[in-house]
Design a protein around this motif. Structure first.
Motif, PDB file in Angstrom:
ATOM      1  N   TYR A 121      -1.486   6.171  -4.342  1.00  0.00           N
ATOM      2  CA  TYR A 121      -2.716   5.261  -3.411  1.00  0.00           C
ATOM      3  C   TYR A 121      -4.261   4.848  -4.641  1.00  0.00           C
ATOM      4  N   ARG A 122      -4.466   5.930  -5.639  1.00  0.00           N
ATOM      5  CA  ARG A 122      -5.305   6.092  -5.994  1.00  0.00           C
ATOM      6  C   ARG A 122      -5.173   4.889  -7.273  1.00  0.00           C
ATOM      7  N   ILE A 123      -3.906   5.207  -7.922  1.00  0.00           N
ATOM      8  CA  ILE A 123      -3.983   4.688  -8.821  1.00  0.00           C
ATOM      9  C   ILE A 123      -3.331   3.135  -8.998  1.00  0.00           C
ATOM     10  N   ALA A 124      -2.820   2.550  -7.495  1.00  0.00           N
ATOM     11  CA  ALA A 124      -2.499   1.741  -6.746  1.00  0.00           C
ATOM     12  C   ALA A 124      -3.945   0.761  -6.993  1.00  0.00           C
ATOM     13  N   THR A 125      -5.068   1.795  -6.450  1.00  0.00           N
ATOM     14  CA  THR A 125      -6.044   0.958  -5.174  1.00  0.00           C
ATOM     15  C   THR A 125      -7.269   0.855  -6.783  1.00  0.00           C
ATOM     16  N   ASN A 126      -7.553   1.990  -6.676  1.00  0.00           N
ATOM     17  CA  ASN A 126      -9.078   2.836  -7.608  1.00  0.00           C
ATOM     18  C   ASN A 126      -8.965   1.945  -8.691  1.00  0.00           C
ATOM     19  N   THR A 127      -8.474   1.071  -9.417  1.00  0.00           N
ATOM     20  CA  THR A 127      -8.731   0.354 -10.780  1.00  0.00           C
ATOM     21  C   THR A 127      -8.261  -0.761 -10.973  1.00  0.00           C
ATOM     22  N   GLY A 128      -9.166  -1.878 -11.237  1.00  0.00           N
ATOM     23  CA  GLY A 128      -8.257  -3.394 -11.934  1.00  0.00           C
ATOM     24  C   GLY A 128      -7.508  -3.208 -12.220  1.00  0.00           C
ATOM     25  N   PHE A 134       0.532  -2.649  -9.095  1.00  0.00           N
ATOM     26  CA  PHE A 134       0.806  -2.436  -7.731  1.00  0.00           C
ATOM     27  C   PHE A 134       1.362  -3.538  -6.911  1.00  0.00           C
ATOM     28  N   ARG A 135       0.377  -4.987  -7.472  1.00  0.00           N
ATOM     29  CA  ARG A 135       1.194  -6.181  -6.947  1.00  0.00           C
ATOM     30  C   ARG A 135       2.513  -6.713  -7.925  1.00  0.00           C
ATOM     31  N   TYR A 136       2.613  -6.217  -9.787  1.00  0.00           N
ATOM     32  CA  TYR A 136       3.468  -6.756  -9.857  1.00  0.00           C
ATOM     33  C   TYR A 136       4.783  -6.187  -9.893  1.00  0.00           C
ATOM     34  N   VAL A 178       0.814  -4.679   2.897  1.00  0.00           N
ATOM     35  CA  VAL A 178       0.927  -3.594   2.750  1.00  0.00           C
ATOM     36  C   VAL A 178      -0.619  -3.496   1.604  1.00  0.00           C
ATOM     37  N   TYR A 179      -0.032  -4.916   0.347  1.00  0.00           N
ATOM     38  CA  TYR A 179      -0.687  -4.636  -0.778  1.00  0.00           C
ATOM     39  C   TYR A 179      -2.621  -4.929  -0.264  1.00  0.00           C
ATOM     40  N   ASN A 180      -2.482  -6.217   0.617  1.00  0.00           N
ATOM     41  CA  ASN A 180      -4.240  -6.865   0.886  1.00  0.00           C
ATOM     42  C   ASN A 180      -4.649  -5.329   1.591  1.00  0.00           C
ATOM     43  N   ALA A 181      -3.806  -5.075   2.165  1.00  0.00           N
ATOM     44  CA  ALA A 181      -4.300  -3.490   3.078  1.00  0.00           C
ATOM     45  C   ALA A 181      -5.282  -2.267   2.374  1.00  0.00           C
ATOM     46  N   TRP A 182      -4.156  -2.087   1.190  1.00  0.00           N
ATOM     47  CA  TRP A 182      -4.223  -0.873   0.702  1.00  0.00           C
ATOM     48  C   TRP A 182      -5.701  -1.378   0.194  1.00  0.00           C
ATOM     49  N   VAL A 183      -5.885  -2.566  -0.667  1.00  0.00           N
ATOM     50  CA  VAL A 183      -7.010  -2.981  -1.547  1.00  0.00           C
ATOM     51  C   VAL A 183      -8.551  -2.792  -0.850  1.00  0.00           C
ATOM     52  N   TYR A 184      -7.755  -3.593   0.552  1.00  0.00           N
ATOM     53  CA  TYR A 184      -9.432  -4.018   0.992  1.00  0.00           C
ATOM     54  C   TYR A 184      -9.486  -2.387   1.615  1.00  0.00           C
ATOM     55  N   PHE A 185      -9.113  -1.451   2.094  1.00  0.00           N
ATOM     56  CA  PHE A 185      -9.482  -0.236   2.900  1.00  0.00           C
ATOM     57  C   PHE A 185      -9.495   1.024   1.816  1.00  0.00           C
ATOM     58  N   ARG A 186      -9.683  -0.134   1.167  1.00  0.00           N
ATOM     59  CA  ARG A 186      -9.682   1.484   0.127  1.00  0.00           C
ATOM     60  C   ARG A 186     -10.926   2.170  -0.253  1.00  0.00           C
TER      61      ARG A 186
END
Length: 252
Positions: A121-128, A134-136, A178-186
């Motif tokens: 989760y950290r890898i997928a959301t914490n940096t641009g 993650f999206r790719y 899932v992508y939107n939620a993970w990123v929005y709730f980070r």
């Protein structure tokens, strides 16, 4: 304000937050079992159920979520309440208890996310860069599956986690959610010391439920918080992650 659905009646309001890929309907069987004891108010979180994407910001802050819950409590004239979170919903239950400890009577956490953060989760959301990767991968699921098998062979994940991920990401709509939620709730993350002090200094009954066979959010994931609490209850049921919610209603 988030859409909320009253699923049962009872003397104790219970704010319920669902897991990834679910909506308020996940709590309907639970609410039937709690009829007469709890008034279950089940929310649809952003990007789930009837709740669309937010229009004003790209990340949900604790302050913004506190304002949402404050508006709900005011509208329904609720002063004291219990709060329950399953899986991803654990983040929201923790945020409510942290923001409203004087009003929270019970904190009920079912295989909660938000205490131990997965390194994935950290890898997928914490940096641009992480979010781009993650999206790719979500747009190239065969590649995602091959990497999953590779990590499985290395012992970095187990088969239950891989199956859970692939079932949660089965359709393009699920993957986008899932992508939107993970990123929005980070930003819903917690300092264990600060949170435990809040819970220890208020009469909040803390109850953990975990699945003995749960490899997605195993019982060990609660330890960074539970070891700091003066008092809590832990019940481990012989079930996996997805069946935990239906098992807990009988105990409550």
């Amino acid at each position: 304000m988030l859409p909320v659905f009253k699923l049962s009646n009872g003397p104790v309001p219970l704010l319920a937050f669902h897991g990834i890929g679910q909506d308020h309907r996940a709590f309907e069987p639970l609410a039937q079992q709690l009829e007469g004891r709890y008034a279950v108010y089940a929310f649809d979180l952003f990007f789930h159920g009837s709740q669309p994407a937010p229009v004003s910001d790209d990340v949900l802050t604790k302050q913004r979520f506190q304002e949402i819950i404050q508006a709900f409590l005011h509208q329904y004239q609720i002063d004291r309440f219990a709060v329950l979170g399953f899986s991803m919903g654990g983040r929201f239950a923790l945020a409510v208890a942290e923001a409203f400890p004087k009003h929270t009577t019970e904190l009920i956490l079912l295989a909660p996310d938000g205490i131990t953060l997965s390194p994935w989760y950290r890898i997928a959301t914490n940096t641009g860069l992480g979010r781009q990767l993650f999206r790719y991968f979500l747009k190239h699921m065969p590649l995602f599956h091959r990497f999953g098998l590779f990590f499985l062979a290395l012992g970095l994940i187990n088969r239950s986690v891989l199956r859970f991920a692939e079932s949660t990401l089965a359709t393009p709509e699920q993957r986008e959610s899932v992508y939107n939620a993970w990123v929005y709730f980070r930003k819903l993350q917690f300092n264990h010391r600060k949170l435990s002090e809040i819970l220890n200094n208020h009469p909040v009954r803390v109850r953990f439920f975990a699945g003995h066979f749960d490899q997605v959010l195993p019982v060990s994931y609660i330890k960074p918080l539970s070891r700091r609490l003066h008092a809590y209850e832990l019940i481990v049921l012989k079930t996996g992650h997805n069946r935990l919610l239906e098992r807990v209603g009988k105990i409550l």
